[in-house]
Write a protein that holds these residues in place. Structure first.
Motif, PDB file in Angstrom:
ATOM      1  N   GLN A  71       0.472  -1.774   0.169  1.00 19.03           N
ATOM      2  CA  GLN A  71      -0.620  -0.396   0.105  1.00 19.03           C
ATOM      3  C   GLN A  71       0.841   1.005  -0.085  1.00 19.03           C
ATOM      4  N   GLU A  72       2.190   1.192   0.735  1.00 20.95           N
ATOM      5  CA  GLU A  72       2.703   2.052   0.668  1.00 20.95           C
ATOM      6  C   GLU A  72       3.258   2.306  -0.468  1.00 20.95           C
ATOM      7  N   THR A  73       3.816   2.108  -1.039  1.00 19.93           N
ATOM      8  CA  THR A  73       3.961   2.478  -2.649  1.00 19.93           C
ATOM      9  C   THR A  73       2.911   2.851  -3.667  1.00 19.93           C
ATOM     10  N   VAL A  74       2.224   2.046  -3.595  1.00 14.93           N
ATOM     11  CA  VAL A  74       1.237   1.938  -4.219  1.00 14.93           C
ATOM     12  C   VAL A  74       0.585   4.174  -3.940  1.00 14.93           C
ATOM     13  N   ALA A  75       0.590   4.282  -2.840  1.00 10.04           N
ATOM     14  CA  ALA A  75       0.601   5.722  -2.284  1.00 10.04           C
ATOM     15  C   ALA A  75       1.318   6.404  -2.812  1.00 10.04           C
ATOM     16  N   THR A  76       2.629   6.379  -2.988  1.00 12.21           N
ATOM     17  CA  THR A  76       3.587   7.442  -3.547  1.00 12.21           C
ATOM     18  C   THR A  76       3.885   7.504  -5.451  1.00 12.21           C
ATOM     19  N   ASN A 115     -13.924   9.974  -7.476  1.00 10.40           N
ATOM     20  CA  ASN A 115     -12.323  10.351  -6.586  1.00 10.40           C
ATOM     21  C   ASN A 115     -11.532   9.413  -5.716  1.00 10.40           C
ATOM     22  N   ILE A 116     -12.291   8.759  -5.195  1.00  7.42           N
ATOM     23  CA  ILE A 116     -11.968   7.563  -4.770  1.00  7.42           C
ATOM     24  C   ILE A 116     -11.567   6.209  -5.362  1.00  7.42           C
ATOM     25  N   GLY A 156      -5.739  10.106   7.916  1.00  9.44           N
ATOM     26  CA  GLY A 156      -5.058  10.317   6.336  1.00  9.44           C
ATOM     27  C   GLY A 156      -4.664   8.681   6.034  1.00  9.44           C
ATOM     28  N   LYS A 157      -5.470   7.972   6.030  1.00  7.60           N
ATOM     29  CA  LYS A 157      -5.160   6.552   6.036  1.00  7.60           C
ATOM     30  C   LYS A 157      -5.562   6.394   5.096  1.00  7.60           C
ATOM     31  N   ALA A 158      -4.774   5.874   4.052  1.00 11.73           N
ATOM     32  CA  ALA A 158      -5.407   5.886   2.713  1.00 11.73           C
ATOM     33  C   ALA A 158      -5.646   4.304   2.019  1.00 11.73           C
ATOM     34  N   ALA A 159      -5.897   4.375   0.456  1.00 13.75           N
ATOM     35  CA  ALA A 159      -7.213   3.203   0.190  1.00 13.75           C
ATOM     36  C   ALA A 159      -5.694   2.306  -0.459  1.00 13.75           C
ATOM     37  N   ASN A 218      -5.303   2.021  -3.822  1.00 10.94           N
ATOM     38  CA  ASN A 218      -4.468   2.716  -4.401  1.00 10.94           C
ATOM     39  C   ASN A 218      -4.153   4.126  -4.685  1.00 10.94           C
ATOM     40  N   GLY A 219      -3.994   4.374  -3.193  1.00 10.20           N
ATOM     41  CA  GLY A 219      -3.300   5.857  -2.888  1.00 10.20           C
ATOM     42  C   GLY A 219      -4.020   6.733  -2.404  1.00 10.20           C
ATOM     43  N   THR A 220      -6.091   6.687  -2.809  1.00 11.41           N
ATOM     44  CA  THR A 220      -6.046   7.749  -2.729  1.00 11.41           C
ATOM     45  C   THR A 220      -6.355   7.735  -0.908  1.00 11.41           C
ATOM     46  N   PRO A 221      -6.616   9.281  -0.947  1.00 13.07           N
ATOM     47  CA  PRO A 221      -7.205   9.234   0.788  1.00 13.07           C
ATOM     48  C   PRO A 221      -8.850   9.463   1.134  1.00 13.07           C
ATOM     49  N   ARG A 222      -9.077   8.007   1.645  1.00 13.06           N
ATOM     50  CA  ARG A 222     -10.979   7.370   1.215  1.00 13.06           C
ATOM     51  C   ARG A 222     -11.418   7.564   2.632  1.00 13.06           C
ATOM     52  N   ASN A 223     -10.424   7.317   3.535  1.00  9.71           N
ATOM     53  CA  ASN A 223     -11.345   7.812   4.403  1.00  9.71           C
ATOM     54  C   ASN A 223     -11.709   9.646   4.670  1.00  9.71           C
ATOM     55  N   ALA A 224     -10.594  10.663   4.102  1.00  4.93           N
ATOM     56  CA  ALA A 224     -10.456  12.095   4.193  1.00  4.93           C
ATOM     57  C   ALA A 224     -12.066  12.654   3.059  1.00  4.93           C
ATOM     58  N   HIS A 225     -12.325  11.690   2.604  1.00  8.40           N
ATOM     59  CA  HIS A 225     -12.902  12.116   1.417  1.00  8.40           C
ATOM     60  C   HIS A 225     -14.436  11.808   1.981  1.00  8.40           C
TER      61      HIS A 225
END
Length: 440
Positions: free
Chosen positions: A3-8, A142-143, A318-321, A323-330
């Motif tokens: 997940q960390e790699t995808v987020a970057t 966007n998610i 700050g937790k991302a899905a 695919n790197g999108t900030p799902r919780n923030a959305h």
């Protein structure tokens, strides 16, 4: 680790960043502005030139800051680097609120245009339901991923630019065939400082959003170059289109028609092309507002996610899905946006739009000044290195920001300051909850 790699990953290239800037700026306002500007005549043209010039100065500040600090959060990252966590949080807190509140205004405008095509949409209850459905649809897009959202933004931006370019082309054709006699004559006696000032404030709403490419900086390819180019080119291009298209309608239609028009562009096309374009303009207005909404919804999640990663917002934001999108923030931001729509559902769409515009404009103006002040501070500390010529541009950006805050009126200023101050108790509560954990 996966997940960390995808987020970057950085899916946003120059064209997506450009579409984010232009698509978010060219929203609902430009289609209604000629009616308000018509009585001002040539003063409106001067007002546009001042507004676009001031916006370019502000855009230059964001461009330079994005080179020095290519970090997610944009205005938040810059003010935090200059003045510390408290100031950065206050700017981000107020700006974030203005985003989802402003998105309610944009979505309301889109539904207002849709109601011209489908009258049932404008009825009580239905309008709120359609508005909520629209904001959640764009949230889900966007998610699904920044790349998909960016592709949607490019398509919407092209769709809204084509009719504006068509109006410019029609105006050029009329001037070529009939000559300058169709344009309202320029009279020096009609030019006044008060009218120019009014025009400048009226046109300001149309320029908001020039900073948006700085917010998802961690999703942008080569952010040091891409954000600067997209911000400057997007602001200049949108501003140039505004000047041409609005001036054509204001100066080439009788003021008696334009000033009372609910669809100035439709009237312009009808008068000079001999067709009833009301339905087409309503569709274009809806497309334009929806295109702006997509970009703003992207950023209303990216900003709190950046704060959360820095330890200044609850960690779950700050937790991302995958695919790197900030799902919780959305999900959280759009839930608040939904509440704003429901709370204002008893208002007429016009009164709701006006109130939300006031609130959004107030915050963005204060944020612009805060970023100009941050640039001055970063120059003093040596983090930001600029030429003597840019310092003049920076001073002009600061003066322009102060002038527009003053011109927006006392109510806007009070709202802006109140929302900034409201952030400090939240900041201290989060700091207490965080305890002794260090902020990176």
């Amino acid at each position: 680790m996966k997940q960390e790699t995808v987020a970057t990953e950085r899916p946003m290239g120059f064209w997506m960043a450009l579409a984010l800037v232009m698509g978010s700026m060219i929203g609902s306002g430009v289609f209604l502005l000629p009616a308000s500007l018509a009585p001002l005549g040539w003063n409106s043209v001067i007002g546009w030139v001042i507004t676009v010039s001031g916006a370019l100065c502000v855009a230059s500040v964001f461009g330079v800051l994005s080179k020095a600090l290519p970090k997610a959060g944009g205005p938040y990252a810059y003010t935090r680097a200059a003045f510390g966590d408290g100031a950065g949080f206050a700017i981000a807190w107020a700006y974030w609120i203005s985003m989802w509140v402003g998105n309610a205004a944009i979505a309301t405008a889109a539904v207002s245009y849709l109601s011209q095509l489908f009258p049932v949409v404008g009825t009580h209850g239905v309008s709120a339901a359609v508005t909520i459905a629209i904001v959640w649809a764009f949230t889900l897009i966007n998610i699904r991923g920044t790349k998909l959202a960016g592709q949607v933004q490019i398509i919407w931006t092209i769709a809204k630019l084509l009719p504006l370019i068509a109006v410019i082309g029609l105006a050029a054709y009329i001037l070529t065939v009939q000559g300058t006699g169709v344009v309202r004559s320029f009279e020096l006696s009609d030019i006044s400082t008060a009218s120019i000032s009014t025009a400048t404030i009226l046109t300001l709403w149309a320029m908001l959003g020039l900073e948006l490419a700085t917010v998802p900086a961690d999703k942008v390819q080569d952010p040091e170059r891409t954000i600067n180019r997209a911000t400057l080119f997007g602001t200049a291009s949108a501003g140039g289109i505004y000047i041409l298209v609005c001036s054509a309608v204001v100066l080439m239609l009788p003021v008696a028609i334009t000033s009372v028009s609910a669809a100035p562009f439709a009237d312009f096309v009808s008068v000079y092309a001999g067709t009833n374009a009301g339905t087409a303009i309503a569709a274009i207005g809806a497309i334009s507002a929806l295109g702006a909404l997509n970009g703003w919804i992207m950023c209303q999640a990216e900003l709190p996610a950046a704060l959360a990663r820095d330890g200044l917002f609850p960690a779950f934001m700050g937790k991302a899905a995958a695919n790197g999108t900030p799902r919780n923030a959305h999900l959280f931001s759009t839930s608040l946006l939904t509440l704003v729509i429901l709370m204002n559902s008893s208002r007429t769409m016009a009164s709701m739009f006006e109130f939300l515009i006031l609130l959004t404009t107030a915050i963005v103006l204060v944020m612009y000044f805060g970023c100009a002040a941050a640039a001055f501070r970063l120059i003093q500390t040596g983090i930001l290195k600029v030429s003597p010529g840019f310092k003049v541009i920076l001073l002009l950006a600061a003066v322009y920001s102060c002038w527009t805050i003053y011109g927006a009126g006392a109510e806007a200023l009070v709202w802006g300051i109140a929302l900034l101050l409201a952030g400090f108790p939240v900041f201290w509560l989060l700091r207490l909850a965080r305890g002794s954990k260090a902020v990176t």
